[in-house]
Design a protein around this motif. Structure first.
Motif, short mmCIF file in Angstrom:
data_model
loop_
_atom_site.label_atom_id
_atom_site.label_comp_id
_atom_site.label_asym_id
_atom_site.label_seq_id
_atom_site.Cartn_x
_atom_site.Cartn_y
_atom_site.Cartn_z
N ARG A 1 0.75 -1.76 -0.03
CA ARG A 1 -0.28 0.02 0.52
C ARG A 1 0.43 0.77 -0.07
NH1 ARG A 1 -1.77 3.43 4.44
NH2 ARG A 1 -3.44 4.80 4.29
N PRO A 2 0.63 2.44 -0.65
CA PRO A 2 1.41 3.85 -0.81
C PRO A 2 1.24 4.25 -0.06
CG PRO A 2 -0.20 3.44 -2.76
CD PRO A 2 0.18 2.02 -1.85
N ALA A 3 2.28 4.62 0.73
CA ALA A 3 2.07 5.12 2.42
C ALA A 3 0.95 6.55 2.16
CB ALA A 3 3.14 6.42 3.29
N LYS A 4 0.94 7.42 1.14
CA LYS A 4 0.25 8.19 0.96
C LYS A 4 -1.22 8.00 0.53
CE LYS A 4 3.86 11.89 0.64
NZ LYS A 4 4.61 12.97 0.00
N LEU A 5 -1.97 7.06 -0.17
CA LEU A 5 -2.35 6.60 0.16
C LEU A 5 -4.17 6.37 0.52
CD1 LEU A 5 -4.76 4.98 -2.13
CD2 LEU A 5 -4.14 2.87 -1.13
N GLN A 6 -5.02 7.66 0.39
CA GLN A 6 -5.60 8.35 1.54
C GLN A 6 -6.85 7.21 1.37
OE1 GLN A 6 -8.16 11.23 -0.64
NE2 GLN A 6 -7.32 12.94 0.48
N PHE A 7 -7.48 6.51 2.49
CA PHE A 7 -8.01 5.24 3.10
C PHE A 7 -9.45 5.75 2.71
CE2 PHE A 7 -9.67 2.26 6.04
CZ PHE A 7 -9.36 1.17 5.24
N PHE A 8 -10.45 4.36 2.33
CA PHE A 8 -11.68 4.76 1.91
C PHE A 8 -12.55 3.55 1.30
CE2 PHE A 8 -10.10 7.29 -0.94
CZ PHE A 8 -10.52 7.07 -2.17
N THR A 9 -13.86 3.55 2.19
CA THR A 9 -13.79 1.92 1.44
C THR A 9 -15.88 2.66 1.35
OG1 THR A 9 -14.62 1.11 4.08
CG2 THR A 9 -12.66 0.29 2.73
N LYS A 10 -16.16 1.19 0.16
CA LYS A 10 -17.61 1.26 -0.24
C LYS A 10 -18.35 2.02 1.38
CE LYS A 10 -16.94 -0.02 -4.60
NZ LYS A 10 -18.06 -1.44 -5.40
#
Length: 592
Positions: free
Chosen positions: A256-265
Motif C-alpha cells: 500500500r502506498p503510504a500516502k494513499l487516502q483510506f476509504f472503502t464503500k
C-alpha cells in the motif's frame, strides 16, 4: 533505597525511579525531546526522575539497564554473518552504532550520573518485561507472558511469578517473532514500523479476514503454543530498510502506498478529503484489499497469542496472567485472551513496550535480585511531570495570551462542560503526564461522544490523521457496564489503560456514535475518583448535564508528534489545530 531503571537505544527510551520499591517517577524521553519514539540516551527523562526526588545521580543506590548489550550484540553479529553478503548494510550500520555508544551504555551511565561501576546492573530484556508486568500487578501469584519484536535473542517468553520471584520457563528466539511478523505487515500497509502497528489494528475492523490462509503460509503454529516463521518471505534479518521481500509481495500483491487516502464503500468518503477522485470505485476496492489484509494479520496474531496463553494456562493451572512486551498493547488480542484462554484475570501495565522495561529492570533489582518484599501496585499511569500554576501563569503572561483563571473547581468544570455540550473541542492538561503511549485524562483532547460528527471533526481539524482511527471513550468506572460489554469493569486493570477493546452495548451505540468503531467496539478507559479526581469530576458533571457519563478522549498531540508535556507544548499544539478551548490546570484559554 533509590533505584533508577533505564531503557534506550532501540525505541521509546525511558527512565523510572523507585524509592524503597515504590515507583515515584517514570517518563519516556520523547516527552522532553519532542522526538516521537526517541530512542537515544534518556538524559532528560533521567533528570526529571532525579528532580522529582530531589536527588543527584551519586545519591542513587543502583542504576539498572533493561537489557544486556553484549548479548544483543552477539545476536546481531551472528544473524548478519549467517545472512552475509545480503546483510552487509546491516553489519556496517550496526558496527557504527554499536561501537559508538550501544556497547558502552555502562560507561555512559557512569559518566552521566556520577555513579560507580559497582552500582550498575543489567537485566535481560524479557525479564525486564516480565518484571514490569508481574511485580507491579496486584497478584501474589500469576502466569507471565512476554511478546515483542526482539530483545537480545528472545522474542517471547512465558513463566510464573510467585511472591517476589520470577521464573521464566520457556522462550522463543529470533528470527521467529510475532512482533516482527506484525511489523512486516505494518510496513506493507504503508505505516512506519514500531509506530504504526496500532494503525493496522484500527484499520482491521474495516476489512474481512479473507487472507488468513495466506498469512498462515508465513507462520507455522504448533500444538504447544510455539510457532516458527517461514523466513523465505521476510528480509528484516538481513535488510536495513525492508521487513518483507518479493516472495511476500508475490503472495499479497503490491504494498500500500503510504500516502494513499483510506476509504472503502462501507466507510464512505470523508468530507475533509475534499472532492472524491474520478477513480473512486477502483480506489475503494484497492483500500478494501488492504483492509482485508489488516484484518487477516490481526486475526492470525490473535490466534497465535491465544494459543500461547491457552497452553500457559494448561501448564501452570493458574487463574491470573500478566502480559508485557509491545504486543501487549494489542487491545483486541488482550480482550480475546481474557475471554477465551481460561485465565480469569489479566494485568497489563500502561507502558507494556520497551519504555516499560525501565520500570521492570528497577523492580527486578529491588524485588528479585535484592530479595526485598513487594510493596507497589500500579493503580494509575500518572507518573510524569506536572506544571505548576506559577509556571503556567508566567508563560501566559510573557506571551500575552488572554486567559481566565478559576479559583473554584466547580466553576472551571461547569465552564468546560458547557463548551463540550456546545460541540467545542477541549485541550485538557492536568497534573502529571501519563506513563505509556495512551492519554488517560491528564494530557487529552476531549469532546462530546454523543455528536455523530465529532469523530470527523477531531480527525480532520485537530489530529490531521487517518479517518479509520477510532477515538476512546473515558467512562466512570462504576457506569462502564451499562455502556460496554465488560462484566465487572472496575475490577479490570487493563481497562484503566485502554488495553481492552470491547463491544459497545447495542442499545448504547446510537448514544455514543463518536467513540463506537465501525465494528461496534470501543477501546474504553475506566476512570476512578481516587486516581483521577478532577477528570472523574469533569465526566461526572458532564453526566449530570447530559445523562451520559462518557467523554471522547484522544491524546493531546498532532499527527507525528509526541503527547504534550509543558504549557508551551500544549499551547503550540492548540494554536496549530482547530481546538476551541485549552485548559491548563486552572487556566482556560479560548480561541478568538
Amino acid at each position: 533505597m533509590y533505584i533508577l531503571g533505564v531503557s534506550c537505544y532501540y525505541h521509546d527510551a525511558a527512565a523510572a525511579l523507585l524509592q524503597d520499591g515504590k515507583l515515584i517517577a517514570a517518563a519516556e524521553e520523547e516527552r522532553f525531546s519532542r522526538i516521537k519514539h526517541d530512542y537515544g540516551f534518556p538524559k532528560n527523562a533521567i533528570q526529571f526522575c532525579l528532580d522529582q526526588a530531589a536527588l543527584k545521580g551519586r545519591d542513587l543506590d543502583y542504576v539498572v539497564f533493561f537489557e544486556k548489550p553484549f548479548r544483543k550484540f552477539d545476536r546481531i553479529l551472528m544473524s548478519t554473518l549467517q545472512t552475509y553478503p545480503r546483510s552487509w548494510k546491516v553489519f556496517r550500520e550496526s558496527m557504527i552504532s554499536w561501537m559508538i555508544d550501544k556497547l558502552w551504555v555502562g560507561t555512559t551511565l557512569q559518566s552521566e550520573l556520577g555513579v560507580s561501576k559497582d552500582k550498575l546492573l543489567f537485566c535481560e530484556h524479557h525479564l525486564s518485561h516480565a518484571a514490569s508486568a508481574y511485580l507491579c500487578s496486584p497478584f501474589d501469584e500469576a502466569a507471565i507472558l512476554t511478546v515483542d519484536g526482539v530483545g537480545e535473542w528472545i522474542t517471547g517468553s512465558y513463566g510464573v511469578g510467585r511472591g517476589n520471584s520470577i521464573r521464566l520457563l520457556r522462550q522463543t528466539e529470533f528470527p521467529h517473532s510475532i512482533g516482527l511478523l506484525y511489523s512486516a505487515f505494518t510496513a506493507f500497509l504503508g505505516f512506519e514500523v514500531n509506530e504504526g502497528e496500532y494503525k493496522v489494528m484500527g484499520m482491521a475492523p474495516y476489512g474481512v479476514p479473507r487472507y488468513v490462509d495466506k498469512v498462515w503460509k508465513l507462520v507455522q503454529q504448533n500444538p504447544d503454543g510455539s510457532f516458527s516463521l517461514d523466513m523465505d518471505y521476510f528480509s528484516f534479518h538481513y535488510s536495513t530498510d525492508q521487513t518483507y521481500n518479493q516472495k511476500f509481495v508475490g503472495l499479497f500483491g503490491e504494498p500500500r502506498p503510504a500516502k494513499l487516502q483510506f476509504f472503502t464503500k462501507e466507510s464512505g468518503f470523508p468530507k475533509y478529503f475534499g472532492v472524491p477522485p474520478g477513480n473512486y470505485n477502483e480506489l475503494c476496492d484497492l483500500n478494501q484489499h488492504y483492509a482485508d489484509i489488516a484484518a487477516s494479520i490481526q486475526r492470525v496474531t490473535e490466534e497465535l497469542l491465544l494459543s500461547m496463553a491457552k497452553h500457559l494456562h494448561r501448564e501452570t493451572g493458574l487463574k491470573r496472567l500478566c502480559i508485557a512486551g509491545g504486543v501487549g498493547l494489542n487491545s483486541v488480542a488482550n480482550t480475546r485472551i481474557l475471554g477465551e484462554s481460561g485465565f480469569e484475570e489479566l494485568y497489563v501495565q500502561p507502558a507494556a513496550g520497551d519504555g516499560g522495561g525501565a520500570l521492570g529492570a528497577a523492580l527486578w533489582a529491588y524485588n528479585c535480585l535484592l530479595g526485598k518484599p513487594r510493596s507497589f501496585t500500579m493503580q494509575h499511569a500518572y507518573w510524569g511531570r506536572s506544571n505548576s500554576d506559577a509556571e503556567i501563569s508566567d508563560f501566559l503572561r510573557k506571551t500575552g495570551i488572554s486567559f481566565q483563571c478559576f479559583e473554584n473547581d466547580d466553576q472551571l468544570l461547569d465552564s468546560v462542560v458547557e463548551r463540550l455540550i456546545l460541540g467545542k473541542v477541549i485541550g485538557w492538561s492536568q497534573g502529571r503526564f501519563e506513563w505509556g503511549p495512551r492519554a488517560l485524562g491528564n494530557r487529552s483532547i476531549l469532546a462530546d461522544p454523543r455528536n455523530p460528527g465529532m469523530k470527523d471533526i477531531v480527525n480532520a481539524k485537530i489530529k490531521f490523521r487517518e479517518p479509520y482511527r477510532p477515538f476512546a471513550p473515558s467512562v466512570l468506572a462504576e457506569c462502564a457496564g451499562k455502556y460496554f460489554d465488560l462484566a465487572h469493569a472496575p475490577c479490570h486493570h487493563p481497562a484503566r489503560y485502554m488495553l481492552y477493546v470491547v463491544p459497545v452495548r447495542e442499545k448504547q451505540r446510537s448514544t455514543l456514535p463518536a467513540v463506537t468503531h465501525v465494528d461496534g467496539t470501543a477501546r474504553l478507559q475506566t476512570v476512578f475518583r481516587d486516581q483521577s479526581p478532577r477528570y472523574y469530576s469533569l465526566i461526572e458533571r458532564f453526566a449530570h448535564a447530559t445523562g451520559v457519563p462518557v467523554l471522547l478522549n484522544t491524546s493531546f498531540n498532532l499527527k507525528g508528534e509526541p503527547i504534550v508535556n509543558t504549557a508551551d507544548n500544549a499551547f503550540d499544539t492548540f494554536s496549530k489545530s482547530e481546538m476551541d478551548t485549552l485548559v491548563l490546570e486552572n487556566f482556560l484559554i479560548e480561541k478568538p
